[in-house]
Design an enzyme around this catalytic site. Structure first.
Site, PDB file in Angstrom:
ATOM      1  CG  ASP A  71      -2.227  -0.767   0.908  1.00 23.44           C
ATOM      2  OD1 ASP A  71      -2.688  -0.709  -0.246  1.00 23.44           O
ATOM      3  OD2 ASP A  71      -2.745  -1.435   1.806  1.00 23.44           O
ATOM      4  CD  GLU A 149      -4.405 -10.646  12.401  1.00 21.21           C
ATOM      5  OE1 GLU A 149      -3.527 -11.334  12.926  1.00 21.21           O
ATOM      6  OE2 GLU A 149      -4.516 -10.478  11.169  1.00 21.21           O
ATOM      7  CB  THR A 188     -28.056  -0.298   3.754  1.00 22.07           C
ATOM      8  OG1 THR A 188     -29.249  -0.690   4.445  1.00 22.07           O
ATOM      9  CG2 THR A 188     -28.415   0.515   2.520  1.00 22.07           C
ATOM     10  CD  GLN A 192     -28.780  -0.606   8.481  1.00 21.85           C
ATOM     11  OE1 GLN A 192     -29.267  -0.768   9.602  1.00 21.85           O
ATOM     12  NE2 GLN A 192     -29.510  -0.676   7.384  1.00 21.85           N
ATOM     13  CB  CYS A 381      16.431  -6.987  -8.828  1.00 16.48           C
ATOM     14  SG  CYS A 381      17.363  -7.114  -7.312  1.00 16.48           S
ATOM     15  CG  LEU A 382      16.623 -13.310 -10.323  1.00 18.24           C
ATOM     16  CD1 LEU A 382      17.970 -13.759  -9.759  1.00 18.24           C
ATOM     17  CD2 LEU A 382      15.515 -14.237  -9.805  1.00 18.24           C
ATOM     18  CG  MET A 384      21.444  -6.259 -13.841  1.00 18.43           C
ATOM     19  SD  MET A 384      22.595  -6.952 -12.612  1.00 18.43           S
ATOM     20  CE  MET A 384      23.940  -5.800 -12.725  1.00 18.43           C
ATOM     21  CG  HIS A 507      13.653  -3.516  -7.002  1.00 19.01           C
ATOM     22  ND1 HIS A 507      12.980  -4.531  -7.647  1.00 19.01           N
ATOM     23  CD2 HIS A 507      14.574  -4.110  -6.210  1.00 19.01           C
ATOM     24  CE1 HIS A 507      13.469  -5.693  -7.241  1.00 19.01           C
ATOM     25  NE2 HIS A 507      14.434  -5.469  -6.370  1.00 19.01           N
ATOM     26  CD  GLU A 509      10.419  -2.662  -9.393  1.00 23.98           C
ATOM     27  OE1 GLU A 509      11.380  -2.199 -10.041  1.00 23.98           O
ATOM     28  OE2 GLU A 509      10.500  -3.692  -8.683  1.00 23.98           O
TER      29      GLU A 509
HETATM   30  N1  GLN Z   1      17.706 -13.017  -5.368  1.00 27.45           N
HETATM   31  C1  GLN Z   1      18.546 -11.960  -5.843  1.00 27.45           C
HETATM   32  C2  GLN Z   1      19.403 -11.361  -4.729  1.00 27.45           C
HETATM   33  O1  GLN Z   1      19.138 -11.544  -3.585  1.00 27.45           O
HETATM   34  C3  GLN Z   1      17.736 -10.885  -6.518  1.00 27.45           C
HETATM   35  C4  GLN Z   1      16.803 -10.164  -5.604  1.00 27.45           C
HETATM   36  C5  GLN Z   1      15.717  -9.412  -6.308  1.00 27.45           C
HETATM   37  O2  GLN Z   1      15.449  -9.642  -7.485  1.00 27.45           O
HETATM   38  N2  GLN Z   1      15.065  -8.521  -5.596  1.00 27.45           N
HETATM   39  O3  GLN Z   1      20.365 -10.704  -5.007  1.00 27.45           O
END
Ligand code: GLN
Length: 537
Positions: A71, A149, A188, A192, A381-382, A384, A507, A509
């Site tokens: 979120d 909870e 509703t 309520q 990340c992974l 790359m 990352h 994104e």
């Molecule tokens: N598993 C890989 C690492 O720990 C890539 C992590 C990922 O993609 N966020 O380096």
């Protein structure tokens, strides 16, 4: 001092409390108010960092390196705020703090209890983000009213309102108003009951956000107001939107939700200005062209697992007035049937982050296919790391090359464990986390995309490109176009001889916003559009 809005949920989960809170944040910011968002999660994990995407969806990382609830991504994308560690608390984190205090002897002689200690810790967490520089704190409480909870959290909010004064606190309850198709009626009663459940705890909702399949008549709204004890202008309907979740703030604005809040608190706010936001929606609605981007992941059946990537692709697409159709391609399918079958006809291939050995060979195959066929490829990340492994195996001909995450005994550890990571014993919160600077090579694709030399992006990984292989990569045509400013860590790889091939260790994104799309996503979509034109011409 700051005012406080608490967003709770009733009847069922998944009503979109996060988007509601985020939309309210956008409306208030667009009226010139300074806003901070918080999310409270009632589960006992200290943070979601160790939870599977199947359980939790994406883990959103903040600039200051906290692993948080997704979120917070909505809050950043809608409100445009930058969140931090203090914007997400779980019950586990609250208890962890409290138990550490108890062990230190802070409560010597006393009994430590849910009331007043857990509730007190929650109130303190809320106050920790309030300041003279913040007009409104918007805190969302995860879970549904009535959950065991959630109870300490709601009790804390009741106490909080008692202490802060009614005029400084507002409760917004997000609830479901179901439509019974056979009866042809909206009902509703669940709302309520839900409002009544809140009142049992001592909380009276000030405003209802009613999720409904159909628009609510004046009569139904008045009925809800009467039986749930809110003003007639405090029943806001939230029907399903047609094109984009970013239409939701516009729907709320049309019902003057922002006016209600500003009046409730007596705030001094400027007029609402959502021009850039409307422009974004117009581009989404008017988009004629479509490109198909393959998402090659192992959690393709869990839509929330790649939430920020999906949103970033939509932002990048809207920039070019283009719809991005995401084609979910599971790594298992690629491993079973080969990349040709799974990836035929796509305009771009995105290989996202991930952990654990399942699916990594499928990612490597998808990247090989993209490299050889000249299809735009974006590895995150992974993704790359696997682009580097693919290059090592198939271009450098280093047999058995791999990341040591998957093959610890590989003869060619292209992706290696950093020295400081070797000592790490605990899994929670111990990766390379948060925003880090990165220096871009002159004349590189990365520099062209960002239009500057130093960038800052957020990380979440344990493994790194192995510097022993740098020379071989460079000699054979892979550009190491982004590094940590001291040059020690490779952060970006790219192939200059390819139409668009980039892998980033961070990352991106996490930082894309609808009205300010991330430049890599923007240019990746542009490359996919080019590819699509070329193939279809
Ligand atoms: N598993 C890989 C690492 O720990 C890539 C992590 C990922 O993609 N966020 O380096």
């Amino acid at each position: 001092m700051s005012k406080f809005i608490f967003v709770t949920g009733g009847v069922v989960s998944s009503l979109g409390k996060g988007i509601t809170a985020a939309s309210i944040g956008l409306l208030l910011r667009s009226r010139g108010l300074r806003v901070v968002h918080q999310k409270y999660d009632p589960y006992l994990n200290v943070d979601p960092g160790t939870m599977s995407p199947y359980q939790h969806g994406e883990v959103y990382v903040t600039d200051d390196g906290a692993e948080t609830d997704l979120d917070l991504g909505h809050y950043e994308r809608f409100s445009g705020v930058t969140t931090s560690r203090n914007c997400n608390y779980t019950a586990g984190r609250i208890y962890d703090t409290l138990i550490k205090k108890e062990r230190r002897g802070d409560f010597l002689g006393g009994t430590v209890q849910v009331v007043p200690h857990v509730t007190g810790e929650i109130c303190e967490a809320i106050r920790s983000v309030a300041s003279p520089d913040v007009d409104v704190v918007i805190a969302e409480i995860g879970g549904t009213v009535g959950d065991i909870e959630s109870h300490p959290f709601l009790e804390a909010l009741r106490i909080f309102r008692q202490k802060e004064g009614r005029g400084n606190v507002m409760f917004i309850h997000v609830t479901l108003v179901p439509y019974l198709h056979k009866a042809g009626e909206v009902k509703t009663k669940p709302t309520q009951h839900s409002a009544q459940r809140l009142r049992e705890i001592g909380i009276i909702a000030d405003l209802l956000v009613c999720r409904s399949e159909v628009p609510l008549s004046k009569e139904i709204k008045n009925k809800l107001a009467l039986f749930c004890n809110v003003d007639e202008d405090a029943v806001i309907e939230a029907t399903d939107v047609d094109h984009s979740i970013y239409e939701i703030p516009l729907m709320f604005a049309a019902q003057k939700l922002d006016d209600f809040i500003v009046d409730h608190f007596g705030l001094n706010a400027k007029r609402l200005d959502l021009k850039l936001w409307r422009d974004y929606i117009d581009r989404v609605i008017s988009a004629q062209r479509t490109v198909r981007i393959a998402m090659v992941g192992k959690y393709t059946e869990v839509p929330d697992a790649y939430k920020s990537i999906h949103e970033s692709l939509a932002h990048g697409g809207a920039f070019h007035s283009t719809k991005v159709k995401i084609v979910n391609v599971s790594t298992d399918t690629i491993e079973e049937n080969g990349p040709e079958a799974a990836l035929a006809g796509v305009d771009g291939i995105l290989v996202p982050g991930g952990f654990g050995t399942r699916g990594h060979e499928g990612k490597i195959e998808a990247i090989r296919y993209a490299r050889e066929k000249g299809i735009p490829m974006f590895g995150i990340c992974l993704g790359m790391q696997m682009a580097a492994v693919e290059f090592a195996r198939n271009v450098l001909k280093l047999k058995g090359a791999d990341s040591i995450e998957f093959t610890p005994e590989t003869p060619h550890p292209i992706i290696n464990l950093m020295e400081e990571q070797k000592k790490v014993m605990n899994l929670g919160g111990t990766m390379r986390l948060g925003a880090m600077p990165c220096k871009l090579a002159t004349g590189s694709l990365a520099e062209k995309i960002y239009g500057k030399e130093i960038i800052s992006e957020r990380h979440r990984h344990r493994f790194e490109f192995n510097n022993d292989y740098r020379d071989q990569f460079v000699k054979n045509g892979m550009k190491l176009s982004g590094t940590s400013p001291d040059g020690g860590l490779v952060e970006i790889v790219e192939l200059p001889d390819h139409p668009f091939f980039i892998g980033v260790q961070f990352h991106p994104e996490l930082k894309s916003r609808p009205i300010d799309p991330h430049p890599i996503f923007r240019d990746f979509v542009a490359a996919a559009i080019e590819r699509n034109k070329k193939v279809n011409s």
